[in-house]
Write a protein that holds these residues in place. Structure first.
Motif, PDB file in Angstrom:
ATOM      1  N   GLY A 387      63.495  34.187 -23.920  1.00  0.00           N
ATOM      2  CA  GLY A 387      65.048  33.639 -23.999  1.00  0.00           C
ATOM      3  C   GLY A 387      65.565  33.614 -24.364  1.00  0.00           C
ATOM      4  O   GLY A 387      66.206  34.597 -25.247  1.00  0.00           O
ATOM      5  N   ASP A 438      62.282  25.916 -26.649  1.00  0.00           N
ATOM      6  CA  ASP A 438      61.761  23.930 -25.951  1.00  0.00           C
ATOM      7  C   ASP A 438      61.348  24.148 -24.397  1.00  0.00           C
ATOM      8  O   ASP A 438      60.554  23.903 -24.447  1.00  0.00           O
ATOM      9  CB  ASP A 438      63.098  23.626 -26.320  1.00  0.00           C
ATOM     10  CG  ASP A 438      63.823  23.907 -26.407  1.00  0.00           C
ATOM     11  OD1 ASP A 438      64.660  24.568 -25.360  1.00  0.00           O
ATOM     12  OD2 ASP A 438      65.342  22.687 -26.390  1.00  0.00           O
ATOM     13  N   GLY A 440      60.016  27.618 -23.147  1.00  0.00           N
ATOM     14  CA  GLY A 440      58.802  28.380 -23.112  1.00  0.00           C
ATOM     15  C   GLY A 440      58.086  27.822 -23.896  1.00  0.00           C
ATOM     16  O   GLY A 440      56.884  27.638 -23.288  1.00  0.00           O
ATOM     17  N   MET A 443      55.814  25.680 -21.484  1.00  0.00           N
ATOM     18  CA  MET A 443      55.349  26.406 -20.320  1.00  0.00           C
ATOM     19  C   MET A 443      54.303  26.810 -20.422  1.00  0.00           C
ATOM     20  O   MET A 443      53.159  26.486 -18.942  1.00  0.00           O
ATOM     21  CB  MET A 443      56.221  27.420 -19.766  1.00  0.00           C
ATOM     22  CG  MET A 443      56.444  27.770 -18.671  1.00  0.00           C
ATOM     23  SD  MET A 443      57.427  28.693 -18.201  1.00  0.00           S
ATOM     24  CE  MET A 443      59.033  27.889 -17.613  1.00  0.00           C
TER      25      MET A 443
HETATM   26  C1  LIG Z   1      57.155  32.054 -16.177  1.00  0.00           C
HETATM   27  C2  LIG Z   1      59.115  32.603 -16.303  1.00  0.00           C
HETATM   28  N1  LIG Z   1      59.753  31.522 -15.585  1.00  0.00           N
HETATM   29  C3  LIG Z   1      61.450  31.302 -15.756  1.00  0.00           C
HETATM   30  C4  LIG Z   1      61.942  32.312 -16.067  1.00  0.00           C
HETATM   31  C5  LIG Z   1      63.598  32.717 -16.596  1.00  0.00           C
HETATM   32  N2  LIG Z   1      64.201  32.502 -17.356  1.00  0.00           N
HETATM   33  C6  LIG Z   1      64.146  33.310 -18.517  1.00  0.00           C
HETATM   34  S1  LIG Z   1      64.720  33.304 -19.779  1.00  0.00           S
HETATM   35  C7  LIG Z   1      64.907  31.487 -19.263  1.00  0.00           C
HETATM   36  C8  LIG Z   1      65.313  29.983 -20.230  1.00  0.00           C
HETATM   37  C9  LIG Z   1      64.398  29.937 -21.484  1.00  0.00           C
HETATM   38  O1  LIG Z   1      64.669  29.245 -21.826  1.00  0.00           O
HETATM   39  P1  LIG Z   1      64.527  28.674 -23.679  1.00  0.00           P
HETATM   40  O2  LIG Z   1      61.812  29.073 -24.202  1.00  0.00           O
HETATM   41  O3  LIG Z   1      64.439  26.551 -23.791  1.00  0.00           O
HETATM   42  O4  LIG Z   1      64.972  29.379 -24.603  1.00  0.00           O
HETATM   43  P2  LIG Z   1      66.590  29.660 -24.513  1.00  0.00           P
HETATM   44  O5  LIG Z   1      67.154  30.475 -23.416  1.00  0.00           O
HETATM   45  O6  LIG Z   1      67.507  28.598 -24.683  1.00  0.00           O
HETATM   46  O7  LIG Z   1      66.513  30.412 -25.626  1.00  0.00           O
HETATM   47  C10 LIG Z   1      64.599  30.593 -17.607  1.00  0.00           C
HETATM   48  C11 LIG Z   1      64.300  30.030 -17.139  1.00  0.00           C
HETATM   49  C12 LIG Z   1      61.116  33.597 -17.189  1.00  0.00           C
HETATM   50  N3  LIG Z   1      61.867  34.345 -17.221  1.00  0.00           N
HETATM   51  N4  LIG Z   1      60.027  33.284 -16.770  1.00  0.00           N
END
Ligand SMILES: Cc1ncc(C[n+]2csc(CCOP(=O)(O)OP(=O)(O)O)c2C)c(N)n1
Length: 541
Positions: A387, A438, A440, A443
């Motif tokens: 993220g 938030d 991850g 998840m």
């Molecule tokens: C299992 C999985 N699903 C989707 C993704 C695509 N992806 C990469 S970063 C991200 C967003 C992460 O969001 P968050 O945990 O809220 O952290 P932020 O980027 O807001 O700091 C997504 C959906 C991924 N890397 N891994």
């Protein structure tokens, strides 16, 4: 009476595996029974197979032994698939044992049956189905050898439930001696000549140095020859980042002006790293035509060399074993070397600068990370989910061994919390901190139930911004103002942390950040929710 399951457990123990992670299934009750009452192997009961898999991967990176996860057929195995993929991309030894349908039902589309060769064939190093008890010893031998040799990776073993309970009297052999390959003397001589003549040498160090003694060997080699060291993607814990020879990392997008300097190297020495997508910045570095640059590539796995760019000197050997053969330089460092080192340091300094932000919608997460870098324990283990919140970790925290960084090379969300729980189980005396968004956190995150059960003093820092920030940033860049599919509503995260037995705190403003060092140093479990600024990271319009 001894059984196949008993033999599996005895073999894992004999191979130095002292912990397994599982979600139970009726298809492998025999194996669970063989774990009953064992004091030499710890069974960690998890709530989701993805978390159980990620925990095993983190454990493998900390122990150097294969991580082992036990799952049920069909639904259990599919849930664990993300860990198999991550093990493959991250080069982590991983054994996934699946309880399969009874042998007489195999290949009949039985309830919850999967053809695991078909399913995992493209991502596992090896997939086996044990069709009769007398093949179990051979299968385990090959599985562990395959997972740990060359480029480590995942293997999947499916064992029908009636094979697991079948009588078997084998005695496990001793722990496998590692497969070793040694460099040829001529190649070491050539390497030394090139090193002595190089004006702009550059080392890229990778996961090959994660083994015992690897980090010391790398640092000593770099110091003896005055060589600048870049670490490969997310391997910052291989080399002291405040060291004058540290040149930074190869990340998701290195600045163009730093890459221009790297292209000026006249000797690129790739040690225990792959020239993968990210390390090569999208297959552009070092390039096919590089008249002024020689490339030396040393990797334990011959097949990891020459995948995109060829090497002028290619050696299939563990990098630590290779460096043991390299002598010290005869004279002092060439005088022009200092100017080269300074060019690299200047780029590194620019990248590591902590930015200042003028925002009023919460705390810029870079400030959290910078503070963490200043107050982490000298032997802390930091796990980082995928993220945007994690981006500054790789730039501004000055990691120094024995500090460890566990972050998935594969970029899988959901890794951070389970990895932290596994790390806290493995090293009860060390500070273990998890950084997670938030997105991850929800998840996976249920692994905190294991932290509660085992009373682990974990520190979890959740960056709350109500969006899939990393994707929103891309979206704003490519489709400005057209938000679609990247926002969500959160439950009360502080209440969730408290429900798992943590002391839970919310930090709302930059001034409240002052509380963080004490929370991280506290002896008990701490759950910190940070109100993270979105304005600090969105592209400016
Ligand atoms: C299992 C999985 N699903 C989707 C993704 C695509 N992806 C990469 S970063 C991200 C967003 C992460 O969001 P968050 O945990 O809220 O952290 P932020 O980027 O807001 O700091 C997504 C959906 C991924 N890397 N891994």
């Amino acid at each position: 009476m001894s059984t196949v399951s008993r033999f599996i457990v005895d073999t894992l123990v004999a191979q130095g595996i002292s912990r397994v992670f599982c979600v139970p299934g009726e298809s492998y009750l025999g194996l669970l029974d063989a774990l009953h009452g064992r004091s030499d192997i710890d069974t960690v009961v998890c709530r989701h197979e993805a978390g159980a898999g990620f925990m095993a991967l983190a454990d493998a990176r900390l122990t150097g032994r294969p991580g082992v996860t036990l799952v049920s057929r069909g639904p259990g195995a599919t849930n664990a698939a993300i860990a198999v993929h991550t093990a493959q991309q991250d080069g982590v030894p991983f054994v996934l044992i699946v309880g399969q349908v009874p042998a007489s039902h195999v290949r009949r589309d039985a309830f919850q049956e999967i053809d695991y060769r078909g399913m995992f064939g493209g991502i596992a190093k090896w997939v086996a189905e044990v069709t009769s008890p007398d093949r179990i010893a051979e299968t385990l031998l090959r599985a562990i050898r395959t997972a740990t040799t060359g480029l480590p990776g995942p293997v999947v073993i499916a064992v029908p439930e009636d094979v697991l309970t079948a009588a078997f009297d084998g005695v496990p052999g001793p722990r496998h001696a590692p497969v070793r390959a040694a460099p040829r003397r001529e190649d070491v001589d050539t390497f030394q000549r090139w090193l002595a003549a190089a004006e702009g040498p550059l080392v890229i160090a990778g996961s090959g140095f994660e083994s015992e003694g690897g980090r010391d060997a790398l640092r000593e080699f770099a110091e003896r020859w005055s060589l600048p060291v870049l670490v490969s993607f997310r391997r910052q814990d291989l080399f002291p980042n405040a060291h004058p020879l540290y040149a930074g990392d190869l990340g998701l997008s290195n600045p163009a002006r730093q890459m221009a300097v790297l292209h000026d190297a006249d000797l690129l020495v790739v040690l225990g790293a792959r020239l993968s997508d990210i390390n090569t910045q999208g297959y552009t570095f070092p390039g096919d035509l590089r008249p002024g640059m020689k490339v030396v590539h040393v990797h334990a796995d011959a097949a990891s060399i020459g995948t995109t760019f060829d090497a002028d000197l290619a050696v299939a050997c563990d990098p630590t074993a290779f460096l043991a053969e390299v002598r010290s330089p005869d004279g002092a460092t060439p005088p022009h070397r200092e100017a080269w080192l300074e060019r690299l340091r200047e780029e590194r300094r620019r990248i590591a600068e902590v930015r200042s932000f003028d925002v009023d919608d919460g705390i810029p997460f870079e400030e959290v990370v910078a503070l963490l870098g200043r107050c982490m324990a000298p032997d802390a283990i930091l796990t980082v989910d995928a993220g945007n919140f994690g981006a500054p970790v790789y730039r501004v925290i000055p990691f120094a061994p024995p500090q460890r960084l566990l972050a998935p090379i594969a970029g899988a969300m959901g890794f951070g919390v389970p990895a932290a729980v596994a790390a806290a189980l493995r090293h009860p005396g060390r500070q273990v901190i998890c950084l997670v968004g938030d997105g991850g956190f929800l998840m996976t995150g249920n692994e905190l139930a294991v932290a509660l059960e085992r009373q682990l003093p974990l520190k979890v820092v959740v960056s709350e911004n109500g969006i899939y920030g990393s994707i929103r940033i891309h979206q704003e860049r490519e489709y400005p103002g057209r938000v679609s599919g990247t926002s969500f509503a959160n439950p009360d995260l502080v209440a969730i942390g408290a429900a798992f037995g943590f002391r839970a705190t919310r930090l709302r403003t930059p001034a409240e950040l002052d509380a963080l060092p004490a929370l991280l140093a506290s002896p008990g479990p701490e759950f910190v929710v940070v109100d993270t600024s979105i304005a600090a990271v969105l592209p400016r319009r």
